[in-house]
Design a protein around this motif. Sequence first.
Motif, PDB file in Angstrom:
ATOM      1  N   ALA A 173     -13.648 -28.316  69.100  1.00 56.61           N
ATOM      2  CA  ALA A 173     -14.149 -29.517  69.772  1.00 56.61           C
ATOM      3  C   ALA A 173     -14.298 -30.676  68.802  1.00 56.61           C
ATOM      4  N   LEU A 248     -20.818 -33.410  70.187  1.00 54.84           N
ATOM      5  CA  LEU A 248     -20.598 -32.088  70.738  1.00 54.84           C
ATOM      6  C   LEU A 248     -21.960 -31.619  71.226  1.00 54.84           C
ATOM      7  N   VAL A 276     -18.567 -34.073  74.550  1.00 56.58           N
ATOM      8  CA  VAL A 276     -17.934 -32.762  74.749  1.00 56.58           C
ATOM      9  C   VAL A 276     -19.030 -31.742  75.004  1.00 56.58           C
ATOM     10  N   VAL A 294     -15.770 -26.839  75.965  1.00 60.26           N
ATOM     11  CA  VAL A 294     -15.226 -25.588  75.447  1.00 60.26           C
ATOM     12  C   VAL A 294     -15.431 -24.531  76.533  1.00 60.26           C
ATOM     13  N   LEU A 329     -10.543 -25.153  74.340  1.00 63.51           N
ATOM     14  CA  LEU A 329     -10.999 -26.512  74.617  1.00 63.51           C
ATOM     15  C   LEU A 329     -10.265 -27.057  75.834  1.00 63.51           C
ATOM     16  N   CYS A 335     -14.390 -37.302  76.856  1.00 59.75           N
ATOM     17  CA  CYS A 335     -14.227 -37.503  75.416  1.00 59.75           C
ATOM     18  C   CYS A 335     -13.427 -38.769  75.109  1.00 59.75           C
TER      19      CYS A 335
END
Length: 346
Positions: A173, A248, A276, A294, A329, A335
């Motif tokens: 990620a 993330l 993400v 993810v 991913l 993103c």
Amino acid sequence: MSRSRVTVVDIARAAGVSKSTVSLVLQASPLVNEATRAKVNAVIRELGYVYNRGAANLRQSASSRIIGIIVNDLTNSFFAELAVGMDMVMQSAGYVQFLSNSAESVDRQREVVASMREHGISGLIISPARGTEAADLKPLAASGIPVVSVVRNVVGAKVSSLVSDNYAGAKAAVAHLVSLGHSRIAFLGGIANTTVFAERVQGWRDALVEAGFEAPDMLVIGSTASRAGGVAAIERALSLPAPPTAALCFNDAAAFGVCDGLRAAGREPGRDFAVVGFDDVIEAETAVPALTTVSVDPQGMGRRAAQLLLKQINTGKVEPEAIVGSVRLVVRQSCGAGEKAGRMSA
């Protein structure tokens, strides 16, 4: 009170403890502290209760098609999907599930395990509450009850485990965010005292270092792994002297909260800030913007955990297996992959 009618419930009420605690005392479980054990035994003697072990064993035999399932937080759709995956397998195999929510309480978890044992479960799938120790699970394994620890592993518990490759997922990620032009990437959400958190943070950190960037501790902002926690985390991140341009998140729930917090601050996720998540719950694909995350396939993870437990039940062998599931991913809009990286990096 008539002695012939004294029940476990009567003892629990008189001793000021739960029914499950009384059951643990009757089973001579090491999970009960000595003071509580002495108090319960005193009440048992006073009321003249006699434990019918034969009847208890008969109840267990009659309930041999019951599987115990304990998850951390059923309000988090990840755990709901995980339970659905387990149900798919267990129902088709003719088992009934005894599902409980620990709410991250080790005490609550112990009570539930005791109650499940009293009902004669054939096996247990558990996503351990924070703070669970090997001693909490060893009595189950010692009694021959198959146990599968899912999502989180408990070091030294000597039970089977099924976890995701948290480290690899986090690295992938962050590497993706770096490829979009980001260098100041935060890790938002999650509580530090779990192996899952540690593994994901380590993946975040190593990916940044390998890309030649700093990974300062100030960019790791913990919070509850929930939507509200995500809001709180992004508020703190945006107040830093040099705020990040991307993050993330510990899980999808926190990522949804980060998106809410960004909008509250007048920033659009996917355009002004890259987000993400981690999990890939059902809502991730339909969120606005659709969440890059993810994928650990929670339903698939639930199915694999159930299959692992059934294997142990059917073979009659409680031999611990450690399985690390692969992740991938899934790139969507949050993103900013379709945006010019410079818009978010400026």
